[in-house]
Design an enzyme around this catalytic site. Structure first.
Site, PDB file in Angstrom:
ATOM      1  N   GLU A   1       9.393-104.612  39.131  1.00  0.00           N
ATOM      2  CA  GLU A   1      10.788-104.876  38.800  1.00  0.00           C
ATOM      3  C   GLU A   1      11.630-104.818  40.068  1.00  0.00           C
ATOM      4  O   GLU A   1      12.046-103.726  40.495  1.00  0.00           O
ATOM      5  CB  GLU A   1      11.303-103.825  37.813  1.00  0.00           C
ATOM      6  CG  GLU A   1      10.586-103.824  36.490  1.00  0.00           C
ATOM      7  CD  GLU A   1      11.499-103.321  35.382  1.00  0.00           C
ATOM      8  OE1 GLU A   1      11.740-104.080  34.439  1.00  0.00           O
ATOM      9  OE2 GLU A   1      11.986-102.184  35.484  1.00  0.00           O
TER      10      GLU A   1
ATOM     11  N   SER B   1      15.839-109.408  34.654  1.00  0.00           N
ATOM     12  CA  SER B   1      16.597-110.540  34.123  1.00  0.00           C
ATOM     13  C   SER B   1      15.718-111.622  33.479  1.00  0.00           C
ATOM     14  O   SER B   1      16.025-112.815  33.556  1.00  0.00           O
ATOM     15  CB  SER B   1      17.503-111.146  35.198  1.00  0.00           C
ATOM     16  OG  SER B   1      18.474-110.190  35.606  1.00  0.00           O
TER      17      SER B   1
ATOM     18  N   GLU C   1      16.439 -97.280  37.484  1.00  0.00           N
ATOM     19  CA  GLU C   1      17.636 -96.495  37.143  1.00  0.00           C
ATOM     20  C   GLU C   1      17.320 -94.998  37.196  1.00  0.00           C
ATOM     21  O   GLU C   1      18.184 -94.191  37.536  1.00  0.00           O
ATOM     22  CB  GLU C   1      18.163 -96.920  35.761  1.00  0.00           C
ATOM     23  CG  GLU C   1      18.832 -98.289  35.833  1.00  0.00           C
ATOM     24  CD  GLU C   1      18.758 -99.106  34.558  1.00  0.00           C
ATOM     25  OE1 GLU C   1      18.568 -98.537  33.471  1.00  0.00           O
ATOM     26  OE2 GLU C   1      18.879-100.349  34.670  1.00  0.00           O
TER      27      GLU C   1
ATOM     28  N   GLY D   1      14.932-105.988  29.682  1.00  0.00           N
ATOM     29  CA  GLY D   1      16.073-105.113  29.420  1.00  0.00           C
ATOM     30  C   GLY D   1      17.065-105.786  28.494  1.00  0.00           C
ATOM     31  O   GLY D   1      16.912-105.792  27.269  1.00  0.00           O
ATOM     32  N   GLY D   2      18.087-106.407  29.075  1.00  0.00           N
ATOM     33  CA  GLY D   2      19.183-106.987  28.295  1.00  0.00           C
ATOM     34  C   GLY D   2      18.734-107.869  27.137  1.00  0.00           C
ATOM     35  O   GLY D   2      19.244-107.744  26.015  1.00  0.00           O
TER      36      GLY D   2
ATOM     37  N   ASN E   1      13.056-102.653  26.983  1.00  0.00           N
ATOM     38  CA  ASN E   1      13.678-101.398  27.411  1.00  0.00           C
ATOM     39  C   ASN E   1      15.138-101.423  26.949  1.00  0.00           C
ATOM     40  O   ASN E   1      15.954-102.129  27.532  1.00  0.00           O
ATOM     41  CB  ASN E   1      13.592-101.273  28.941  1.00  0.00           C
ATOM     42  CG  ASN E   1      14.369-100.075  29.463  1.00  0.00           C
ATOM     43  OD1 ASN E   1      14.696 -99.151  28.705  1.00  0.00           O
ATOM     44  ND2 ASN E   1      14.665-100.087  30.745  1.00  0.00           N
ATOM     45  N   TRP E   2      15.413-100.651  25.918  1.00  0.00           N
ATOM     46  CA  TRP E   2      16.778-100.671  25.352  1.00  0.00           C
ATOM     47  C   TRP E   2      17.764 -99.868  26.193  1.00  0.00           C
ATOM     48  O   TRP E   2      18.956 -99.888  25.934  1.00  0.00           O
ATOM     49  CB  TRP E   2      16.755-100.131  23.911  1.00  0.00           C
ATOM     50  CG  TRP E   2      16.207-101.095  22.907  1.00  0.00           C
ATOM     51  CD1 TRP E   2      15.617-102.313  23.163  1.00  0.00           C
ATOM     52  CD2 TRP E   2      16.178-100.934  21.473  1.00  0.00           C
ATOM     53  NE1 TRP E   2      15.231-102.912  21.987  1.00  0.00           N
ATOM     54  CE2 TRP E   2      15.563-102.087  20.932  1.00  0.00           C
ATOM     55  CE3 TRP E   2      16.588 -99.940  20.607  1.00  0.00           C
ATOM     56  CZ2 TRP E   2      15.368-102.272  19.565  1.00  0.00           C
ATOM     57  CZ3 TRP E   2      16.398-100.104  19.234  1.00  0.00           C
ATOM     58  CH2 TRP E   2      15.800-101.263  18.725  1.00  0.00           C
ATOM     59  N   LYS E   3      17.261 -99.126  27.153  1.00  0.00           N
ATOM     60  CA  LYS E   3      18.125 -98.238  27.964  1.00  0.00           C
ATOM     61  C   LYS E   3      18.958 -97.372  27.014  1.00  0.00           C
ATOM     62  O   LYS E   3      18.472 -97.000  25.943  1.00  0.00           O
ATOM     63  CB  LYS E   3      18.997 -99.045  28.918  1.00  0.00           C
ATOM     64  CG  LYS E   3      18.203-100.123  29.658  1.00  0.00           C
ATOM     65  CD  LYS E   3      18.927-100.714  30.820  1.00  0.00           C
ATOM     66  CE  LYS E   3      18.135-101.883  31.358  1.00  0.00           C
ATOM     67  NZ  LYS E   3      18.417-102.210  32.724  1.00  0.00           N
TER      68      LYS E   3
ATOM     69  N   HIS F   1      11.375 -96.098  36.346  1.00  0.00           N
ATOM     70  CA  HIS F   1      12.329 -97.205  36.248  1.00  0.00           C
ATOM     71  C   HIS F   1      13.369 -97.035  37.354  1.00  0.00           C
ATOM     72  O   HIS F   1      13.758 -95.915  37.679  1.00  0.00           O
ATOM     73  CB  HIS F   1      13.000 -97.209  34.863  1.00  0.00           C
ATOM     74  CG  HIS F   1      13.822 -98.427  34.637  1.00  0.00           C
ATOM     75  ND1 HIS F   1      15.085 -98.566  35.162  1.00  0.00           N
ATOM     76  CD2 HIS F   1      13.562 -99.583  33.976  1.00  0.00           C
ATOM     77  CE1 HIS F   1      15.558 -99.760  34.817  1.00  0.00           C
ATOM     78  NE2 HIS F   1      14.646-100.394  34.107  1.00  0.00           N
TER      79      HIS F   1
ATOM     80  N   GLY G   1      19.192-106.414  35.526  1.00  0.00           N
ATOM     81  CA  GLY G   1      20.534-106.435  34.946  1.00  0.00           C
ATOM     82  C   GLY G   1      21.533-107.266  35.725  1.00  0.00           C
ATOM     83  O   GLY G   1      22.735-107.200  35.484  1.00  0.00           O
TER      84      GLY G   1
END
Ligand code: PEP
Length: 249
Positions: free
Chosen positions: A163, A208, A93, A229-230, A11-13, A91, A169
């Site tokens: 998640e 994470s 966010e 993610g990251g 997930n590149w956000k 998600h 994150g």
């Protein structure tokens, strides 16, 4: 040996650009990871560029509406037309920053499936909900929103990602045991309505995940891969995570 599909998704956000697609696609060759479906969720405008590299792709959200006067929104059918095969739904966010309710998310889930996309339904508790012992209750409400509205059969062509919000994150990963416990709970909850569907449903862990903690997470019996993610913005680290899924999931 599990018969379930193994998936590692990035997930590149709101990150990434054409240059990242170049580095990413030269580092990650899907055929090098047999049995693992690798999916990239880039920002909307990059969807067809990712697909053009032969990578599976999808959107980070989708509109709950059909095409029309909804400035700034993107229709599920367009995601499919641009080469998308998946769509994240719910998600944390989106739930928190964009105030997406379970009701809206059910509508998005349905639109994604109507367009032929596979929705990846994200569920998870906040830190205070975990501390208050509410993890299972929160996840039940999030999952039952879909099951009660659309029927358990709607999960047939879907993926669920656990998640924990406190792990996204933050660098605070759930322990493999904590993650496994919730994955098992999710599978059992769905099995109450349809045991064979529950046994086949891919369940991903997200929060994470990195190239060092992925092995132990992926070794858990109910974890079928990860939503990353990251670390998905670092092609070498993501490659290592994909390798881990080949060996462990
Ligand atoms: C995510 O965005 O879904 C996620 C899990 O992020 P991170 O891996 O950075 O925690």
């Amino acid at each position: 040996m599990t018969q379930r599909k193994r998936i590692v998704a990035g997930n590149w956000k709101m990150n990434g650009n054409l240059s990242l697609i170049e580095t990413f696609s030269s580092t990650i060759q899907p055929k090098e990871f047999p049995g693992v479906e690798i999916v990239v969720f880039p920002p909307f405008p990059l969807l067809s560029n990712v697909a053009a590299k032969g990578l599976k792709t999808g959107s980070q959200t989708v509109s709950e509406h059909d095409a029309g006067a909804y400035t700034g929104e993107v229709e599920a059918k367009l995601v499919a037309e641009l080469g998308g095969e998946y769509c994240l739904v719910g998600h944390s966010e989106r739930r928190t920053l964009f105030k997406e309710s379970n009701e809206v998310l059910v509508a998005k889930f349905a639109k994604a499936q109507e367009a032929g996309l596979t929705p990846v339904l994200c569920v998870g508790e906040t830190e205070s909900e975990r501390e208050a012992g509410l993890t299972e209750e929160v996840i039940s409400v999030q999952l039952n929103a879909v099951i009660n509205q659309l029927g358990v059969a709607s999960l047939e062509n879907s993926v669920v990602a656990y998640e924990p919000v406190w792990a996204i994150g933050t660098g605070k990963t759930a322990t493999p045991e904590q993650a496994q416990q919730v994955h098992k709970f999710i599978r059992e909850l769905i099995a109450q309505s349809d045991a064979s569907l529950a046994a086949k449903l891919p369940l991903l862990y997200g929060g994470s995940v990195n190239d060092e903690n992925c092995d132990l997470l992926f070794a858990q019996p109910d974890i079928d891969g990860g939503l990353i993610g990251g670390a998905s913005l670092k092609p070498e680290a993501f490659k290592r995570i994909c390798e881990s899924a080949v060996g462990n999931v």
